[in-house]
Design a protein around this motif. Structure first.
Motif, PDB file in Angstrom:
ATOM      1  N   GLY A  62       0.597  -1.088  -0.127  1.00 60.97           N
ATOM      2  CA  GLY A  62      -0.032  -0.050  -0.104  1.00 60.97           C
ATOM      3  C   GLY A  62       0.835   1.150   0.042  1.00 60.97           C
ATOM      4  N   GLN A  63       0.221   2.550  -0.108  1.00 59.77           N
ATOM      5  CA  GLN A  63       0.994   3.677  -0.258  1.00 59.77           C
ATOM      6  C   GLN A  63       1.143   4.304   1.107  1.00 59.77           C
ATOM      7  OE1 GLN A  63       2.067   4.356  -3.246  1.00 59.77           O
ATOM      8  NE2 GLN A  63       1.016   2.249  -3.839  1.00 59.77           N
ATOM      9  N   SER A  64       0.589   3.799   2.125  1.00 57.61           N
ATOM     10  CA  SER A  64       0.588   4.765   3.425  1.00 57.61           C
ATOM     11  C   SER A  64       2.262   4.576   4.063  1.00 57.61           C
ATOM     12  CB  SER A  64      -0.159   4.164   4.648  1.00 57.61           C
ATOM     13  OG  SER A  64       0.205   2.860   5.143  1.00 57.61           O
ATOM     14  N   PRO A  65       2.610   5.644   4.705  1.00 57.72           N
ATOM     15  CA  PRO A  65       4.044   5.916   5.138  1.00 57.72           C
ATOM     16  C   PRO A  65       4.135   4.649   6.364  1.00 57.72           C
ATOM     17  CG  PRO A  65       2.794   7.542   6.082  1.00 57.72           C
ATOM     18  CD  PRO A  65       1.838   6.854   4.937  1.00 57.72           C
ATOM     19  N   GLN A  66       3.203   4.134   6.831  1.00 54.88           N
ATOM     20  CA  GLN A  66       3.500   3.074   8.003  1.00 54.88           C
ATOM     21  C   GLN A  66       3.550   1.598   7.251  1.00 54.88           C
ATOM     22  OE1 GLN A  66       0.583   5.000   7.707  1.00 54.88           O
ATOM     23  NE2 GLN A  66       0.913   6.441   9.460  1.00 54.88           N
ATOM     24  N   ALA A  67       3.382   1.444   6.035  1.00 52.64           N
ATOM     25  CA  ALA A  67       3.472   0.296   5.063  1.00 52.64           C
ATOM     26  C   ALA A  67       4.901  -0.208   5.411  1.00 52.64           C
ATOM     27  CB  ALA A  67       3.349   0.252   3.885  1.00 52.64           C
ATOM     28  N   LYS A 165     -19.375  -0.922  -7.590  1.00 48.24           N
ATOM     29  CA  LYS A 165     -18.567   0.114  -7.568  1.00 48.24           C
ATOM     30  C   LYS A 165     -18.814   1.245  -6.864  1.00 48.24           C
ATOM     31  CE  LYS A 165     -16.450  -0.348 -12.145  1.00 48.24           C
ATOM     32  NZ  LYS A 165     -16.528  -0.002 -13.499  1.00 48.24           N
ATOM     33  N   SER A 166     -20.259   1.526  -6.589  1.00 48.69           N
ATOM     34  CA  SER A 166     -20.925   2.846  -5.945  1.00 48.69           C
ATOM     35  C   SER A 166     -21.009   2.573  -4.286  1.00 48.69           C
ATOM     36  CB  SER A 166     -22.178   3.057  -6.600  1.00 48.69           C
ATOM     37  OG  SER A 166     -23.124   1.830  -6.168  1.00 48.69           O
ATOM     38  N   LYS A 167     -20.621   1.369  -4.106  1.00 44.46           N
ATOM     39  CA  LYS A 167     -20.769   0.990  -2.494  1.00 44.46           C
ATOM     40  C   LYS A 167     -19.846   0.262  -1.705  1.00 44.46           C
ATOM     41  CE  LYS A 167     -23.978  -3.040  -3.289  1.00 44.46           C
ATOM     42  NZ  LYS A 167     -25.110  -3.646  -2.751  1.00 44.46           N
ATOM     43  N   ALA A 168     -18.878  -0.094  -2.387  1.00 46.22           N
ATOM     44  CA  ALA A 168     -17.838  -0.907  -1.885  1.00 46.22           C
ATOM     45  C   ALA A 168     -16.349   0.008  -1.991  1.00 46.22           C
ATOM     46  CB  ALA A 168     -17.375  -2.016  -2.783  1.00 46.22           C
ATOM     47  N   GLN A 169     -15.907   0.004  -0.628  1.00 48.69           N
ATOM     48  CA  GLN A 169     -14.794   0.941  -0.290  1.00 48.69           C
ATOM     49  C   GLN A 169     -13.585   0.218   0.355  1.00 48.69           C
ATOM     50  OE1 GLN A 169     -14.694   4.551  -0.984  1.00 48.69           O
ATOM     51  NE2 GLN A 169     -12.468   4.397  -0.248  1.00 48.69           N
ATOM     52  N   MET A 170     -12.382   0.715  -0.296  1.00 49.26           N
ATOM     53  CA  MET A 170     -11.189   0.227   0.457  1.00 49.26           C
ATOM     54  C   MET A 170     -10.823   1.188   1.833  1.00 49.26           C
ATOM     55  SD  MET A 170      -7.258   0.178  -0.950  1.00 49.26           S
ATOM     56  CE  MET A 170      -7.073   1.900  -1.222  1.00 49.26           C
ATOM     57  N   ILE A 171     -10.589   0.111   2.624  1.00 44.74           N
ATOM     58  CA  ILE A 171     -10.158   1.154   4.210  1.00 44.74           C
ATOM     59  C   ILE A 171      -8.521   0.888   4.456  1.00 44.74           C
ATOM     60  CG2 ILE A 171     -10.664   0.980   6.629  1.00 44.74           C
ATOM     61  CD1 ILE A 171     -13.079   1.835   4.761  1.00 44.74           C
ATOM     62  N   GLU A 172      -8.007   2.249   4.499  1.00 42.96           N
ATOM     63  CA  GLU A 172      -6.793   2.151   4.641  1.00 42.96           C
ATOM     64  C   GLU A 172      -6.121   2.082   6.206  1.00 42.96           C
ATOM     65  OE1 GLU A 172      -4.785   5.470   2.669  1.00 42.96           O
ATOM     66  OE2 GLU A 172      -5.382   4.584   0.641  1.00 42.96           O
ATOM     67  N   ARG A 173      -5.306   1.019   6.254  1.00 39.68           N
ATOM     68  CA  ARG A 173      -4.339   1.181   7.577  1.00 39.68           C
ATOM     69  C   ARG A 173      -5.133   0.517   8.732  1.00 39.68           C
ATOM     70  NH1 ARG A 173      -3.922   6.283   6.127  1.00 39.68           N
ATOM     71  NH2 ARG A 173      -4.926   7.159   7.803  1.00 39.68           N
ATOM     72  N   ILE A 174      -6.562   0.813   9.190  1.00 46.24           N
ATOM     73  CA  ILE A 174      -7.095   0.455  10.251  1.00 46.24           C
ATOM     74  C   ILE A 174      -7.817  -0.772   9.675  1.00 46.24           C
ATOM     75  CG2 ILE A 174      -7.190   2.532  11.189  1.00 46.24           C
ATOM     76  CD1 ILE A 174     -10.242   2.655  10.470  1.00 46.24           C
ATOM     77  N   PRO A 175      -8.284  -1.602  10.721  1.00 40.50           N
ATOM     78  CA  PRO A 175      -8.744  -2.946  10.654  1.00 40.50           C
ATOM     79  C   PRO A 175     -10.567  -2.662  10.096  1.00 40.50           C
ATOM     80  CG  PRO A 175      -7.918  -3.131  12.933  1.00 40.50           C
ATOM     81  CD  PRO A 175      -7.701  -1.561  12.231  1.00 40.50           C
ATOM     82  N   VAL A 176     -10.739  -3.213   8.796  1.00 39.20           N
ATOM     83  CA  VAL A 176     -11.892  -3.178   8.411  1.00 39.20           C
ATOM     84  C   VAL A 176     -13.007  -3.425   9.613  1.00 39.20           C
ATOM     85  CG1 VAL A 176     -13.646  -4.286   7.033  1.00 39.20           C
ATOM     86  CG2 VAL A 176     -11.335  -4.046   6.211  1.00 39.20           C
ATOM     87  N   ALA A 177     -12.812  -4.320  10.455  1.00 45.85           N
ATOM     88  CA  ALA A 177     -14.095  -4.722  11.377  1.00 45.85           C
ATOM     89  C   ALA A 177     -14.523  -3.479  12.037  1.00 45.85           C
ATOM     90  CB  ALA A 177     -13.566  -6.024  12.187  1.00 45.85           C
ATOM     91  N   ARG A 178     -13.198  -2.654  12.439  1.00 42.51           N
ATOM     92  CA  ARG A 178     -13.611  -1.446  13.164  1.00 42.51           C
ATOM     93  C   ARG A 178     -14.560  -0.598  12.619  1.00 42.51           C
ATOM     94  NH1 ARG A 178      -8.340   1.705  14.837  1.00 42.51           N
ATOM     95  NH2 ARG A 178      -7.790  -0.126  15.537  1.00 42.51           N
TER      96      ARG A 178
END
Length: 264
Positions: A62-67, A165-178
């Motif tokens: 991924g692109q985050s600095p934490q990767a 496409k209109s309702k699915a979203q990628m979640i960066e860095r944090i757990p999806v379950a949260r």
């Protein structure tokens, strides 16, 4: 483990501290999928060997600095990296890892959660999964290997790529379950081992076998480690038969033939 057992486990570390001998220090960079198992096993290993372990968390990609690749690229030091196998292979090809030091640790299937208190949906078959996705008001998936599969392949396999496409979203860095627990999304997909530790959600199962995607987690010693032998010992411990019950309890699956590391 009883109180006597806990005391005996920490005796090696207490001896080092009382004798003035400096404990060996290991820094481990680790991504989320193996973290629940790591949180159980790292203290045991540290007490057993008398090592001081520092844990640095970050995504495998991924692109985050934490990767993890980004951390290494800007000069952060680590003795061991534990992450998605494909991402680890890229680090190896880029010259970050000690030769032949990779150890296979666990396999992680993809599963799904809904917010606790809501009615669980059925995803046991492809047809049921397709219906659940189409009926969900919103869907979240991770920015790591499982999410790339969900968005890049799973929706297409189910024939609903356009609808999602209109309702699915990628979640960066944090757990999806949260974000599902917070009510931001109705349905969340990620590796099972990353879903189970989060409170406020109900785990509704793994993807059907016909469309399942299994992520391999592996570890390796970095080329710059000053504690290569200790790092190798840690990886051998994490892949040993003795810890497999603890690993499976976190939603991971045992690798068929774990391999021991040989650092060169």
């Amino acid at each position: 483990m009883n109180q006597t057992g806990r005391f005996l486990c920490v005796l090696p570390l207490l001896f080092l501290l009382s004798s003035g001998v400096q404990a060996k220090a290991l820094t481990v960079m680790i991504s989320g999928g193996f973290s629940a198992a790591w949180e159980k096993l790292a203290p045991r290993f540290a007490a057993q060997e008398g090592y001081k372990i520092t844990t640095v968390s970050g995504p495998s990609m991924g692109q985050s600095p934490q990767a993890i690749p980004a951390r290494l690229a800007r000069g952060e030091q680590a003795d061991v990296v534990i992450m998605v196998g494909d991402a680890l292979e890229k680090l190896d090809k880029a010259g970050w890892l000690a030769k032949n030091s990779r150890v296979e640790l666990a396999d992680s299937p993809v599963g799904a959660v809904v917010k606790k208190g809501t009615t669980p949906v059925n995803i046991k078959t492809e047809q049921a999964l397709r219906a659940a996705l189409l009926q969900a008001q919103s869907v979240a998936y991770s920015d790591s290997a499982s999410g790339r599969y969900v968005s890049g392949q799973l929706f297409a396999k189910l024939g609903i790529a356009e609808q999602m496409k209109s309702k699915a979203q990628m979640i960066e860095r944090i757990p999806v379950a949260r974000v599902v627990a917070e009510g931001q999304y109705a349905l969340g997909f990620q590796q099972v081992s990353e879903l189970l530790p989060v409170a406020g959600v109900t785990f509704i199962g793994e993807l059907p076998a016909s469309v399942q995607y299994t992520t391999r987690f592996a570890g390796a010693v970095t080329k710059t480690s000053a504690n290569a032998q200790e790092a190798q010992k840690l990886l051998r411990y994490l892949s040993s038969a003795a810890v497999q019950e603890s690993i499976r309890a976190t939603g991971l699956k045992t690798v068929a033939t774990p391999q021991a590391a040989t650092v060169q």
